[in-house]
Design an enzyme around this catalytic site. Structure first.
Site, mmCIF file in Angstrom:
data_model
loop_
_atom_site.group_PDB
_atom_site.id
_atom_site.type_symbol
_atom_site.label_atom_id
_atom_site.label_comp_id
_atom_site.label_asym_id
_atom_site.label_seq_id
_atom_site.Cartn_x
_atom_site.Cartn_y
_atom_site.Cartn_z
ATOM 1 C CG ASP A 297 -42.198 -75.314 21.408
ATOM 2 O OD1 ASP A 297 -42.202 -74.881 20.244
ATOM 3 O OD2 ASP A 297 -43.240 -75.481 22.081
ATOM 4 C CB CYS B 135 -14.896 -66.384 28.136
ATOM 5 S SG CYS B 135 -16.567 -65.869 28.580
ATOM 6 N N PRO C 166 -59.067 -74.922 25.294
ATOM 7 C CG PRO C 166 -57.823 -76.396 26.618
ATOM 8 C CD PRO C 166 -57.692 -75.383 25.529
ATOM 9 C CG HIS D 122 -41.921 -64.480 24.230
ATOM 10 N ND1 HIS D 122 -43.045 -65.003 24.812
ATOM 11 C CD2 HIS D 122 -42.149 -63.141 24.121
ATOM 12 C CE1 HIS D 122 -43.924 -64.027 25.038
ATOM 13 N NE2 HIS D 122 -43.406 -62.893 24.624
HETATM 14 P P1 NAD Z 1 -49.853 -69.884 29.052
HETATM 15 O O1 NAD Z 1 -49.073 -70.967 29.697
HETATM 16 O O2 NAD Z 1 -50.029 -68.626 29.768
HETATM 17 O O3 NAD Z 1 -51.315 -70.413 28.707
HETATM 18 C C1 NAD Z 1 -51.528 -71.647 28.091
HETATM 19 C C2 NAD Z 1 -52.892 -71.612 27.432
HETATM 20 O O4 NAD Z 1 -53.048 -72.813 26.680
HETATM 21 C C3 NAD Z 1 -54.080 -71.553 28.410
HETATM 22 O O5 NAD Z 1 -55.001 -70.606 27.949
HETATM 23 C C4 NAD Z 1 -54.653 -72.978 28.349
HETATM 24 O O6 NAD Z 1 -56.043 -72.987 28.557
HETATM 25 C C5 NAD Z 1 -54.309 -73.378 26.931
HETATM 26 N N1 NAD Z 1 -54.201 -74.824 26.701
HETATM 27 C C6 NAD Z 1 -53.864 -75.811 27.557
HETATM 28 N N2 NAD Z 1 -53.861 -77.004 26.934
HETATM 29 C C7 NAD Z 1 -54.193 -76.769 25.653
HETATM 30 C C8 NAD Z 1 -54.357 -77.598 24.506
HETATM 31 N N3 NAD Z 1 -54.159 -78.921 24.551
HETATM 32 N N4 NAD Z 1 -54.720 -77.015 23.341
HETATM 33 C C9 NAD Z 1 -54.924 -75.659 23.266
HETATM 34 N N5 NAD Z 1 -54.777 -74.832 24.313
HETATM 35 C C10 NAD Z 1 -54.420 -75.378 25.495
HETATM 36 O O7 NAD Z 1 -49.184 -69.690 27.649
HETATM 37 P P2 NAD Z 1 -48.826 -68.389 26.860
HETATM 38 O O8 NAD Z 1 -50.033 -67.541 26.695
HETATM 39 O O9 NAD Z 1 -48.102 -68.872 25.672
HETATM 40 O O10 NAD Z 1 -47.812 -67.560 27.783
HETATM 41 C C11 NAD Z 1 -46.772 -68.182 28.482
HETATM 42 C C12 NAD Z 1 -45.355 -67.724 28.159
HETATM 43 O O11 NAD Z 1 -44.509 -68.793 28.558
HETATM 44 C C13 NAD Z 1 -45.094 -67.532 26.706
HETATM 45 O O12 NAD Z 1 -44.654 -66.247 26.551
HETATM 46 C C14 NAD Z 1 -43.988 -68.526 26.319
HETATM 47 O O13 NAD Z 1 -42.823 -67.833 25.917
HETATM 48 C C15 NAD Z 1 -43.619 -69.247 27.575
HETATM 49 N N6 NAD Z 1 -43.754 -70.723 27.489
HETATM 50 C C16 NAD Z 1 -43.391 -71.382 26.352
HETATM 51 C C17 NAD Z 1 -43.542 -72.751 26.255
HETATM 52 C C18 NAD Z 1 -43.157 -73.441 24.963
HETATM 53 O O14 NAD Z 1 -42.273 -72.959 24.265
HETATM 54 N N7 NAD Z 1 -43.817 -74.540 24.603
HETATM 55 C C19 NAD Z 1 -44.068 -73.474 27.338
HETATM 56 C C20 NAD Z 1 -44.410 -72.774 28.508
HETATM 57 C C21 NAD Z 1 -44.247 -71.386 28.560
HETATM 58 ZN ZN ZN Z 2 -18.042 -66.436 26.940
#
Ligand code: NAD
Ligand code: ZN
Length: 247
Positions: free
Chosen positions: A105, A151, A215, A120
Site C-alpha cells: 500500500d 499495445c 491483537p 511483495h
Molecule cells: P494477514 O492478512 O495474513 O494477517 C493480518 C494480521 O494482522 C493478523 O495477524 C491480525 O491479527 C493482525 N491485525 C488485525 N488488525 C490489526 C491491527 N489493528 N493492528 C495490528 N495487527 C492487526 O497479513 P500478512 O501477514 O501481511 O499477510 C498477507 C499478505 O497479503 C501479505 O503478503 C500482503 O502482501 C498482502 N496484503 C497486503 C495488504 C496491504 O498492503 N495493506 C492488505 C492485505 C493483504
Molecule cells: Zn504493452
C-alpha cells in the site's frame, strides 16, 4: 502503563539497531482490510486463490473484478495511521534502520520512513504483461476490465502474487537487516506467508529480541517472539512512543 508496553519501551530504549517487519494488520486502522483475522478478506474470498498468479493468468477478468478493482479504490484513499507515524519517530530517534513490509500500500513511504523494503512489491504501479510498459495505478482506466496497455497487453499490478518469487535483492537485503538488528518489531502480520515469516527467526538466531504487536496470537507467539504486546498497532505504538518520551 501496561506491563508489556513498559517492556517494549525499555527494550527499544536500549536498542541501537531496530528493524520492523510489518504486515496487513498495520494498515487496518488506515481502512485497508487484511487477508486473515477478523474483518479480513478471507471471510469473503480465498486470497490464496485470487492473489495467486495461476488464477490471474487463467482468468485476469475475475481477479481484477473480485480483488484488484477494490484494492485500487481502497488503497488510493488510505493515509498512514499512528503506527506508521510511530515508526517514523523511531527512525528520527535513530533507532529504527529498516522496515521490511509485506504490504503493497505504500503507506510507510508516505509516512516518511526512508529505508523500506517492499517484500511483495507495490500496488502503485501496473505493468503490461506483453511489452513491460509501466503505468501508475491511479492513471489506469478501469472502465474496461481487465485494463489494457496501448499495445493490447493486459496490465497486472507490480506486486508479487502468491506463487511468484520474491525479488532476490529484496530477500538478501531483508536477511541482512534481520541479521544485524538487536530488536525486531513484528507488527500486524499473521506470520504464515513465507519467506517473510522467516525474518524474525533469522533475527532471533542472531541474538535479537523479537517484539510482536498484534491483537491476536500468531505462530511466532511464545516460540519465536519474546513477547506479544496485544492490541491494535496504532494504539500500541502511540503508547510505546509516549512511554519513550515522545508525543
Ligand atoms: P494477514 O492478512 O495474513 O494477517 C493480518 C494480521 O494482522 C493478523 O495477524 C491480525 O491479527 C493482525 N491485525 C488485525 N488488525 C490489526 C491491527 N489493528 N493492528 C495490528 N495487527 C492487526 O497479513 P500478512 O501477514 O501481511 O499477510 C498477507 C499478505 O497479503 C501479505 O503478503 C500482503 O502482501 C498482502 N496484503 C497486503 C495488504 C496491504 O498492503 N495493506 C492488505 C492485505 C493483504
Ligand atoms: Zn504493452
Amino acid at each position: 502503563m501496561d506491563e508489556m508496553v513498559k517492556m517494549a519501551v525499555d527494550d527499544l530504549g536500549n536498542a541501537v539497531n531496530v528493524a520492523a517487519l510489518t504486515g496487513a494488520g498495520i494498515s487496518v486502522e488506515s481502512g485497508i482490510p487484511p487477508f486473515r483475522g477478523k474483518g479480513g478478506l478471507w471471510e469473503k474470498i480465498d486470497p490464496m486463490e485470487f492473489a495467486h498468479i495461476d488464477t490471474f493468468m487463467r482468468d485476469p477478468v475475475k481477479v481484477w473484478n473480485v480483488l484488484l478493482k477494490d484494492m485500487k479504490e481502497i488503497i488510493s484513499k488510505a493515509k498512514p495511521n499512528a503506527a506508521h507515524l510511530g515508526l517514523v519517530k523511531l527512525e528520527k530517534m535513530n533507532k529504527l534502520k529498516t522496515i521490511i513490509t509485506q504490504n503493497v500500500d505504500g503507506l510507510h513511504q508516505m509516512a516518511g520512513n526512508t529505508d523500506v523494503i517492499e517484500f511483495h512489491g507495490n500496488f502503485a504501479w501496473q505493468k503490461c504483461m506483453k511489452c513491460g510498459n509501466r503505468l501508475e495505478t491511479c492513471k489506469v482506466d478501469l472502465s474496461l476490465i481487465p485494463p489494457k496497455c496501448q499495445c493490447g497487453g493486459i496490465f497486472r499490478p507490480d506486486c508479487v502474487f502468491f506463487g511468484e518469487m520474491i525479488p532476490p535483492d529484496y530477500l538478501e537485503r531483508s536477511q541482512k537487516a534481520a541479521e544485524r538488528c538487536d530488536v525486531m518489531l513484528v507488527i500486524g502480520t499473521s506470520a504464515v506467508v513465507h519467506p517473510a515469516s522467516c525474518m524474525p527467526v533469522i533475527a532471533k538466531e542472531n541474538g535479537a529480541k523479537i517484539i510482536e504487536i498484534n491483537p491476536e496470537r500468531t505462530p511466532l507467539t511464545g516460540r519465536v517472539s519474546d513477547y506479544l504486546v496485544r492490541g491494535n498497532a496504532g494504539e500500541i505504538m502511540s503508547n510505546i512512543l509516549s512511554g519513550m518520551g515522545t508525543k
